[in-house]
Design a protein around this motif. Structure first.
Motif, PDB file in Angstrom:
ATOM      1  N   ILE A  56       0.844  -1.211   0.000  1.00 48.39           N
ATOM      2  CA  ILE A  56       0.000   0.000   0.000  1.00 48.39           C
ATOM      3  C   ILE A  56       0.873   1.253   0.000  1.00 48.39           C
ATOM      4  CG2 ILE A  56      -1.642   1.334   1.374  1.00 48.39           C
ATOM      5  CD1 ILE A  56      -2.972  -1.291   2.120  1.00 48.39           C
ATOM      6  N   GLY A  57       1.899   1.272   0.837  1.00 44.71           N
ATOM      7  CA  GLY A  57       2.851   2.392   0.834  1.00 44.71           C
ATOM      8  C   GLY A  57       2.211   3.721   1.216  1.00 44.71           C
ATOM      9  N   ASP A  58       2.809   4.806   0.734  1.00 45.71           N
ATOM     10  CA  ASP A  58       2.342   6.154   1.036  1.00 45.71           C
ATOM     11  C   ASP A  58       0.998   6.405   0.350  1.00 45.71           C
ATOM     12  OD1 ASP A  58       2.170   8.834   1.735  1.00 45.71           O
ATOM     13  OD2 ASP A  58       3.310   9.493  -0.019  1.00 45.71           O
ATOM     14  N   THR A  59       0.016   6.871   1.102  1.00 40.93           N
ATOM     15  CA  THR A  59      -1.318   7.117   0.515  1.00 40.93           C
ATOM     16  C   THR A  59      -1.686   8.603   0.531  1.00 40.93           C
ATOM     17  OG1 THR A  59      -2.337   6.713   2.664  1.00 40.93           O
ATOM     18  CG2 THR A  59      -2.188   4.840   1.151  1.00 40.93           C
ATOM     19  N   THR A  60      -0.692   9.468   0.677  1.00 42.48           N
ATOM     20  CA  THR A  60      -0.969  10.909   0.718  1.00 42.48           C
ATOM     21  C   THR A  60      -1.679  11.361  -0.558  1.00 42.48           C
ATOM     22  OG1 THR A  60       0.996  11.285   2.067  1.00 42.48           O
ATOM     23  CG2 THR A  60       0.050  13.203   0.965  1.00 42.48           C
ATOM     24  N   ILE A  61      -2.747  12.117  -0.381  1.00 41.55           N
ATOM     25  CA  ILE A  61      -3.451  12.729  -1.517  1.00 41.55           C
ATOM     26  C   ILE A  61      -2.769  14.053  -1.826  1.00 41.55           C
ATOM     27  CG2 ILE A  61      -5.640  13.760  -2.260  1.00 41.55           C
ATOM     28  CD1 ILE A  61      -7.007  11.687  -0.371  1.00 41.55           C
ATOM     29  N   GLU A  62      -2.453  14.275  -3.101  1.00 38.00           N
ATOM     30  CA  GLU A  62      -1.756  15.500  -3.509  1.00 38.00           C
ATOM     31  C   GLU A  62      -2.706  16.418  -4.270  1.00 38.00           C
ATOM     32  OE1 GLU A  62       2.436  14.735  -5.032  1.00 38.00           O
ATOM     33  OE2 GLU A  62       1.551  12.724  -5.135  1.00 38.00           O
ATOM     34  N   ILE A  63      -2.642  17.701  -3.928  1.00 42.33           N
ATOM     35  CA  ILE A  63      -3.369  18.733  -4.671  1.00 42.33           C
ATOM     36  C   ILE A  63      -2.318  19.568  -5.401  1.00 42.33           C
ATOM     37  CG2 ILE A  63      -5.109  20.550  -4.551  1.00 42.33           C
ATOM     38  CD1 ILE A  63      -6.015  17.860  -3.352  1.00 42.33           C
ATOM     39  N   LEU A  64      -2.364  19.554  -6.726  1.00 40.41           N
ATOM     40  CA  LEU A  64      -1.314  20.175  -7.544  1.00 40.41           C
ATOM     41  C   LEU A  64      -1.907  21.302  -8.382  1.00 40.41           C
ATOM     42  CD1 LEU A  64       0.116  16.766  -8.757  1.00 40.41           C
ATOM     43  CD2 LEU A  64       1.061  18.174  -6.917  1.00 40.41           C
ATOM     44  N   LEU A  65      -1.300  22.472  -8.254  1.00 45.09           N
ATOM     45  CA  LEU A  65      -1.759  23.641  -9.003  1.00 45.09           C
ATOM     46  C   LEU A  65      -0.698  24.021 -10.016  1.00 45.09           C
ATOM     47  CD1 LEU A  65      -4.148  25.688  -8.974  1.00 45.09           C
ATOM     48  CD2 LEU A  65      -2.767  27.104  -7.444  1.00 45.09           C
ATOM     49  N   ASP A  66      -1.082  24.165 -11.293  1.00 45.54           N
ATOM     50  CA  ASP A  66      -0.157  24.568 -12.356  1.00 45.54           C
ATOM     51  C   ASP A  66      -0.742  25.809 -13.020  1.00 45.54           C
ATOM     52  OD1 ASP A  66       1.370  24.917 -14.679  1.00 45.54           O
ATOM     53  OD2 ASP A  66       1.791  22.773 -14.829  1.00 45.54           O
ATOM     54  N   LYS A  67      -0.237  26.973 -12.605  1.00 40.54           N
ATOM     55  CA  LYS A  67      -0.804  28.215 -13.109  1.00 40.54           C
ATOM     56  C   LYS A  67      -0.513  28.423 -14.592  1.00 40.54           C
ATOM     57  CE  LYS A  67      -1.346  31.818 -10.662  1.00 40.54           C
ATOM     58  NZ  LYS A  67      -1.264  33.022  -9.807  1.00 40.54           N
ATOM     59  N   LYS A  68       0.624  27.908 -15.070  1.00 42.22           N
ATOM     60  CA  LYS A  68       0.960  28.078 -16.488  1.00 42.22           C
ATOM     61  C   LYS A  68      -0.013  27.290 -17.362  1.00 42.22           C
ATOM     62  CE  LYS A  68       5.891  29.081 -15.941  1.00 42.22           C
ATOM     63  NZ  LYS A  68       7.286  28.642 -16.217  1.00 42.22           N
ATOM     64  N   LYS A  69      -0.294  26.079 -16.962  1.00 42.09           N
ATOM     65  CA  LYS A  69      -1.226  25.241 -17.739  1.00 42.09           C
ATOM     66  C   LYS A  69      -2.683  25.500 -17.349  1.00 42.09           C
ATOM     67  CE  LYS A  69       1.975  21.367 -18.446  1.00 42.09           C
ATOM     68  NZ  LYS A  69       2.214  19.926 -18.192  1.00 42.09           N
ATOM     69  N   ASN A  70      -2.866  26.297 -16.287  1.00 44.70           N
ATOM     70  CA  ASN A  70      -4.213  26.614 -15.815  1.00 44.70           C
ATOM     71  C   ASN A  70      -4.964  25.347 -15.391  1.00 44.70           C
ATOM     72  OD1 ASN A  70      -5.919  28.804 -15.254  1.00 44.70           O
ATOM     73  ND2 ASN A  70      -7.213  28.318 -17.000  1.00 44.70           N
ATOM     74  N   THR A  71      -4.259  24.482 -14.667  1.00 50.77           N
ATOM     75  CA  THR A  71      -4.881  23.221 -14.239  1.00 50.77           C
ATOM     76  C   THR A  71      -4.782  23.048 -12.723  1.00 50.77           C
ATOM     77  OG1 THR A  71      -2.836  21.954 -14.524  1.00 50.77           O
ATOM     78  CG2 THR A  71      -4.360  22.051 -16.406  1.00 50.77           C
ATOM     79  N   LEU A  72      -5.739  22.308 -12.188  1.00 55.16           N
ATOM     80  CA  LEU A  72      -5.741  21.891 -10.794  1.00 55.16           C
ATOM     81  C   LEU A  72      -5.945  20.385 -10.791  1.00 55.16           C
ATOM     82  CD1 LEU A  72      -5.848  22.641  -7.730  1.00 55.16           C
ATOM     83  CD2 LEU A  72      -8.348  22.735  -7.989  1.00 55.16           C
ATOM     84  N   THR A  73      -5.030  19.658 -10.118  1.00 54.74           N
ATOM     85  CA  THR A  73      -5.082  18.188 -10.130  1.00 54.74           C
ATOM     86  C   THR A  73      -5.285  17.656  -8.716  1.00 54.74           C
ATOM     87  OG1 THR A  73      -3.620  18.092 -12.057  1.00 54.74           O
ATOM     88  CG2 THR A  73      -3.815  16.086 -10.720  1.00 54.74           C
TER      89      THR A  73
END
Length: 631
Positions: A56-73
């Motif tokens: 299972i390992g690390d289960t951290t949920i990541e919130i990623l913001l890329d202002k250049k690509k105008n995306t939120l992941t």
């Protein structure tokens, strides 16, 4: 690459979602992060059941913001999805018609519509021009390749196989121009703090600078050296103390958690109640009694409602009795759906049971504190009485419990239970067959002279000074047998305070008539009535009182409820109570010069008005000028 059409029976679901949910677009992040948490918890459950053989390992949920690509992941490392599962859970949405959908939820709170049809994922389209899903399932074998799904807000979508190393799902939002605020770091952090602060899976967003000790290095004073390092920012506390049993916790941990909930609050709570119920419904939480400072509205909306550690709302009027919305803290119940309307809360049987249970637990705690340490309870009374009084007014069942531990405080700062106080004042009331009279003051400073007059004659005066005490008094008069309340500056005060035998009028009938006529010349007869009374010569020469009924109605009107609406239009009326036995009354009668008589009467009248804070404007200016001339 496969192309297809999302199976909805409406022509287009997305404009409907945007139309109904536009005013509450921010919940998209709550919905998507909650989905990521669910996917992660399902994987952990499979691991516990030995149905997942991988690490299972690390289960951290990541919130990623890329202002250049105008995306939120939103990226999780949970169970992931196959192409077939995307087809089942994402593409198959069934409505009978758009018209029925719109009609059924007309008038509902906007934020509550999504949950009725499991549309959590589709909230993404409220803020996005395009949404991608990149997912790799935890499963192995045929048809388990990683896939990419894409949709631009129309029913058309594409799905294709991709290469993806890690298990789990990325939801990639291409933020629309109209919603570009969601491409700002501070806005995303604000939403994560609001909705995801106590989610059970670790959530990472961006980085933060923290100070760390340098291992093995000391400065010249022997203190550990420190350095500033940049580390991933973890948004949430995955194990808030309400998820633990009370036996595990110490008082300091409860206080620390209070500061975590309310970092801008400097006062510590008075005490707390830990809720921990698993039958007949599931409920956990911690409620704190704050210091109220006698305020009502400013304290509201401090209880946070959660469902499985996901924030729902801080408007909990339907979940807890109204008087307990003044408390602070957290309530968490999986029996309350994440997306829930007020109409649901009002009708749901579980919610009603929860409300009754919380009220019972609060009453239990208060009674326990009263019985175990009455002195400490008395010291806290000024801060907790507004909760208790409000509860007794609004909830009959709470009144039945609270009358055992409710206190009455007098002007000497002495505390009595209801029964103790009835016995106490019986000693000072001469006619035991008549109603017991509870004298009270609403403002110690403004009514000081009236309190002093009553206490000097051996009477007791209660202090009832909260904003709701006029309503509380009405409740007590209905509950107490053969009892009434009178404010210490009301017109009934002289009938309530016993007369001393030697208080016989020193004036003849003719002198009394002359005195009354003289005073009437210089008062507004539309506003004031002149009442001559036999009083002690040491009492004040003139006193202002107001009819108790009129005063009570005005107090209740000011609170916004109770009383009669027309009372607000009635002119204020007062009595000027004249102490016939004061030596200045003889002086008024004997003064032949009209100007001198007028000066004495006006000065005494204005002093009486000043004691009731009724002297204002030109009258106050004239009083000051006259006082200086007299000096």
């Amino acid at each position: 690459m496969q192309k297809g059409k999302i199976n909805v029976q409406t022509e287009n679901i997305f404009p409907i979602i945007k139309k109904f949910l536009y005013s509450d677009t921010e919940i998209f992040l709550r919905e998507l992060v909650s989905n990521a948490v669910d996917a992660t918890q399902k994987l952990k459950a499979l691991g516990r059941l030995n149905k997942y053989e991988g690490e299972i390992g690390d289960t951290t949920i990541e919130i990623l913001l890329d202002k250049k690509k105008n995306t939120l992941t939103i990226r999780d490392k949970g169970i992931g999805m196959t192409a077939d599962e995307i087809e089942k859970y994402i593409n198959q949405i069934a409505f009978s018609s758009a018209e029925e959908f719109v009609e059924k939820f007309k008038g509902e709170d906007n934020a509550n519509i999504i949950g009725h049809f499991g549309l959590g994922f589709y909230s993404a389209f409220m803020v996005s021009d395009k949404v991608e899903i990149l997912s790799k399932t935890y499963k192995t074998g045929e048809n388990t390749e990683a896939v990419r799904w894409e949709c631009d807000g129309s029913p058309e979508y594409t799905i294709e196989k991709i290469e993806k190393e890690s298990r789990g799902t990325d939801i990639v939002l291409h933020i629309s121009e109209e919603e570009k605020e969601y491409n700002e770091e501070h806005k995303i952090k604000e939403l994560l703090d609001k909705y995801c602060k106590f989610l059970p899976i670790k959530i990472e967003f961006g980085t933060e600078k923290i100070t760390e000790e340098i291992e093995g290095e000391k400065d010249k004073d022997g203190n550990a050296k420190t350095k500033e390092v940049e580390k991933p920012r973890i948004i949430n506390n995955t194990e808030p103390i309400w998820t633990k049993t009370p036996a595990e916790l110490k008082d300091k941990e409860y206080k620390d958690f209070y500061r975590e909930l309310y970092p801008m609050t400097f006062d510590e709570p008075l005490f707390h109640i830990h809720l921990n119920v698993d039958y007949p419904f599931n409920l956990t939480g911690i409620l704190y009694f704050p210091k109220t400072k006698k305020e009502l509205e400013i304290q509201r909306n401090k209880i946070q409602l959660y469902s499985n550690q996901v924030f729902i709302t801080n408007s909990v009027e339907e979940v807890v009795p109204d008087f307990l919305t003044l408390l602070h803290g957290v309530i968490d119940s999986p029996d309350i759906p994440l997306n829930v309307s007020r109409s649901f809360l009002q009708s749901d049987k579980n919610v009603k049971k929860i409300s009754k249970h919380i009220m019972k637990k609060v009453a239990d705690k208060l009674e326990e504190l009263y019985k175990n340490d009455r002195k400490d309870f008395e010291e806290k009374w000024d801060d907790i009485k507004i909760f208790i009084e409000y509860g007794m007014i609004s909830e009959p069942k709470f009144y039945d419990r609270a009358e055992k531990f409710t206190l009455l405080k007098n002007s000497k700062n002495e505390f009595y239970s209801f029964e103790e106080y009835k016995e106490h004042i019986k000693e000072n009331q001469t006619d035991k067959d008549k109603k017991l009279v509870f004298l009270y003051a609403t403002n110690v400073n403004e009514q000081h002279s009236y309190i002093k007059q009553a206490t000097e004659k051996g009477y007791d005066v209660l202090i009832l000074d909260t904003p709701i005490d006029s309503h509380f008094i009405n409740t007590l008069e209905q509950k107490f047998e053969n009892a009434t309340f009178a404010r210490v500056d009301s017109d009934v005060i002289d009938n309530l305070i016993k007369k001393e035998e030697n208080n016989i009028s020193k004036l003849s009938e003719g002198e009394e008539k002359t005195l009354k006529e003289a005073i009437e010349k210089y008062v507004n007869k539309d506003k004031f009535s002149i009442v001559l009374e036999n009083m002690n010569e040491k009492d004040l020469p003139l006193t202002i009182t107001q009819p108790e009924f009129m005063r009570r109605m005005k107090d209740m009107q000011a609170m916004g409820g109770g009383g009669m609406p027309m009372m607000g239009n009635f002119p204020d009326s007062y009595n000027i109570v004249v102490n016939k036995n004061h030596h200045l009354m003889t002086k008024i009668i004997e003064t032949k010069e009209e100007k001198e008589q007028q000066k004495i009467i006006n000065q005494l009248k204005d002093l009486a008005l000043l004691s009731q804070n009724l002297l204002k404007g030109e009258e106050l200016t004239n009083f000051i000028k006259r006082s200086i001339n007299i000096i």
